[in-house]
Every structure is written in C-alpha cells, then in structure tokens.
Design an enzyme around this catalytic site. Structure first.
Site, PDB file in Angstrom:
ATOM      1  N   HIS A 329       0.859  -1.339  -0.083  1.00 23.23           N
ATOM      2  CA  HIS A 329      -0.060   0.309   0.028  1.00 23.23           C
ATOM      3  C   HIS A 329       0.922   1.284   0.088  1.00 23.23           C
ATOM      4  CE1 HIS A 329       0.510   1.068   4.515  1.00 23.23           C
ATOM      5  NE2 HIS A 329       0.536  -0.115   4.557  1.00 23.23           N
ATOM      6  N   CYS A 350       2.355  -5.441   6.799  1.00 21.24           N
ATOM      7  CA  CYS A 350       2.130  -5.323   5.472  1.00 21.24           C
ATOM      8  C   CYS A 350       3.320  -4.460   4.802  1.00 21.24           C
ATOM      9  CB  CYS A 350       0.749  -4.429   5.296  1.00 21.24           C
ATOM     10  SG  CYS A 350      -0.425  -5.490   5.245  1.00 21.24           S
TER      11      CYS A 350
END
Length: 431
Positions: A329, A350
């Site tokens: 992201h 992440c």
C-alpha cells in the site's frame, strides 16, 4: 525442504469480490507446518507448477537442499541465486583459509593498540606476526566489517570480535541458507511480469521476462509482526481505500483520545464505527460504544477511517488476497520520510511502498483513479501479477558476498537445525 501450498477458495470470482471477506484486518500466524525463514507459502496454486518442475529436475540431477554445487550452470535459476553462489565462492577464497583462532574479549582494539590480543587478531586476519594494531590491521578489520554487515570503522570492538570468533564456517552456512531461499524464486526464463519483495533488505523489484526493470524501498513488518515469506497473485487495487484500524490501535490511540476529547475526535478525523468485520457491517452510533472498556482492552471496536490525506493506506492499496492479511500500500505524504531511514522494519506486517504511483503505472500503464474520492473503489488488474516475498540476510555482487542484519532473527534456529551451528546470535551484529 517442504513446499507449502495454501489455496484460497473462490478464485474464479472477480478479484475485487475477494476483498474483505478473505482479507483479515490483522496478519495471522504462519501455519506451524511452515518453517518460516526458509519455506515459501504459495497462496495461489497457479504460481507453483514451474517451481515444482524445476525442483524435480534438480533432484533428478542430484542437487539436494543446501548443496553448494553451481545449480545455475545446469538449470535456470533466479539471478539472485547466481549472485549469491558467486559471492560464496569469493567468500571462501578470501576468508576460508584464514586461521580460525579465537580473540579473547577485552578492551576495544584500535590503531596503535599493542599486546597479545592484537597478535591473535592479526593471526585471525591472516596478517604477518606482530603485536601492534597498525594501519594494515585497521584496513583488514575494516574490510571484514564491510563484508559482515557492520560499520566499517577499522576498530575491533565487541561486535567485530564476536563476528570474527564465530568463524568462517558460520558465515558460509549463512550463505547456504540464503542460496536455499534464492533457489525458491522464479527462474530467469520465466516470462511475463512479477514482483519480488525482499523483507530482509526492505526493498522491492519489478521484473519483466526474468530481469529487474525497476526497484524501490519498502517498509515491512517489525519483529513482532513479521512479513512472511509467501507467493500470491496481485489481483486488484483499492483506490481511495478505507483504513480498518487494528484493534490495538483503537485501544491504545483512539479510545484514550475519545475519552479525553469526546466524540468530536472521531468526527474530525473521519472515523466510522462499524458493527463487525464483515462486508455487510453497518455503521453504529459512536455514543453506543463503551470507550473506557475499549481503552482498557476489555472490549473491541471496529473503526474505519475514510479516504483522505490522513489515511495510513494513502491513495492505493494493492491486494493479493491471502489469509495472512498481507498487501502492498501507499502511505500519506507525512509518512514518506520513513523511507529515507535505514530502519524500515516498522509495519504491522504489510508492505508500504516508497512510490505507489510508479508501481501502479508499471502494473496498469497508468495511475488508476476512483470515481469518488470519498468512496473506496476496487479496480481489477486485467492480468494478475505474481508477488514473491522472500527474506535474505546476505547478498552477492561484483565485490563478493556481503552479510546483513537478521531483523527477524530467523537464521540462528535454521543454522542450528541444518548445520548444527550452536551460535544463537544474528548473522550480522549491528555496531
């Protein structure tokens, strides 16, 4: 070694339909059958066949795990394997035949220091006999430090002496571990595009037809929330994404502010309270939540933050549906300075991208735009792109092998298991 496959159901559906229902808010534990730090978890079965075929060919040719033979001369492998294998040869030539003597602990050894410990240090580094820490000794220490992932200052402190005392065989075994990790990556003959993330280096590469075409820094999981070694298909991007805040963030950051500043804290920051973690969750009145219980860890609440410059997901979230809750992201502008630091092991697992726009252009040929900046929108990638997440604690290059810190401390247990290496320390000690 085991090749582990976790196959998600329903992959024939549109990619964006897999979003929330199969994407946990928080990363889950790696299955106990997976030896994390060596095995790669294949989420999508489509990625695996070429790996299996290559492994079967190598086994037929007599190549077993932890074999230092030049596999790349007999079968196509990833270029990182070739770099590491050549680095191993150079490392053996430079450091393998030196006297493996131990240098006792004691005061720091530096320029103009004299004594028996200096004599042992010189012997360990292959220098002529002597008791003085001279310029040649400083140069040899600096070379050793640069190779073994330490600050190359030419001063032999506790960290440098500990690395020297581990001996050549320890570091040769570390290189063997990394060769095994690299052997699990795609071959140079793989056609098409794929993404390689090295959580050990906190870096991402974009590959086309077996060769890297671009690269950028990334931020990956901290030690408590490690980014797992895995392979999955990147299927869609969420534009203007919501941010589902982790439960501990709601407890430690949001709830105390609500108790202190009132419910306006949520309104001003575009937080929404949802009934549960499902796709069909309904929005709740924040006044119905026992915020004191949330702050005390006695109750959970699902908080979702709307799209905008404050959102931790930035403008895009690149989704590869998996049960670990791992995705790539963007980050808001205020957080981009973190990519300039060397400590990039700070996420919840992440993978944060240094330049999400550049990554999106490579994937889509453009930067996808949503129809409403206030509404999350999923845009499917016409042809899913494999993402391989590995973990390397050494690298090869023109000047030979170089070792890195082991931020997840995965190497010691693997070294002990496969080589009987009793050293329970990281592969390279930070100064």
């Amino acid at each position: 070694m085991r090749r582990i496959f976790l196959v998600l159901a329903g992959l024939s559906l549109p990619a964006s339909a897999l979003a929330a229902s199969q994407q946990p808010i928080e990363p889950i534990d790696v299955p106990p059958s997976v030896e994390q730090g060596l095995d790669m978890v294949y989420i999508d079965r489509e990625i695996a066949p070429s790996m299996e075929q290559r492994d079967a060919q190598l086994e037929q040719q007599g190549f077993s795990d932890f074999n230092a033979a030049p596999v790349d001369m007999f079968a196509p492998v990833h270029p990182l394997y070739t770099d590491l294998r050549r680095g191993l040869v150079q490392y053996q030539m430079r450091w393998g035949d030196l006297p493996q003597v131990q240098v006792p602990a004691g005061p720091v050894l530096k320029l103009n220091t004299t004594g028996d410990r200096v004599s042992l240090l010189r012997q360990r580094l292959g220098l002529p006999e002597g008791t003085k820490f001279d310029a040649a000794t400083a140069a040899a220490v600096k070379e050793f430090q640069a190779t073994h992932g330490m600050k190359a200052d030419g001063v032999a402190g506790a960290g440098t002496l500990a690395a020297l005392n581990r001996g050549f065989k320890h570091y040769e075994n570390v290189l063997m571990l990394n060769l095994e990790r690299a052997r699990r990556l795609p071959r140079t003959t793989e056609s098409g595009r794929y993404v390689l993330v090295d959580a050990g280096a906190a870096r991402l590469w974009m590959f086309e037809d077996g060769r890297p075409v671009d690269s950028m820094r990334v931020i990956v999981g901290e030690k408590a929330t490690e980014t797992p070694m895995m392979a999955a298909l990147l299927r869609f991007v969420s534009v203007n994404p919501y941010w589902n805040t982790p439960p501990d963030f709601a407890q430690k950051n949001v709830a105390p502010h609500v108790l202190k500043e009132g419910l306006n804290y949520l309104v001003e920051r575009d937080y929404q309270v949802l009934s549960d973690w499902t796709d069909d969750a309904t929005q709740l009145d924040p006044a119905t939540v026992d915020w004191a219980a949330v702050a005390a860890g006695k109750a959970n609440v699902r908080l979702r933050r709307g799209p905008g410059p404050w959102n931790s997901m930035g403008d895009m979230k690149f989704m590869m549906p998996n049960d670990f809750g791992i995705y790539l992201h963007d980050v808001p502008d205020a957080s981009k300075a973190a990519f300039k630091t060397e400590d990039r092991w700070i996420s919840n697992g992440c993978i944060r991208l240094e330049d999400a726009d550049r990554f999106a252009k490579w994937l889509f040929g453009r930067v996808p735009q949503g129809r409403d900046p206030k509404v999350e929108e999923n845009i499917d990638l016409p042809n899913p792109v494999p993402v391989y997440v590995t973990y390397l604690t050494a690298e090869g290059g023109p000047s030979g092998a170089k070792f890195r810190p082991d931020p997840y401390n995965r190497d010691p247990a693997l070294l002990a298991r496969y080589f009987g290496d009793g050293q329970q320390q990281v592969a390279a000690v930070l100064p």
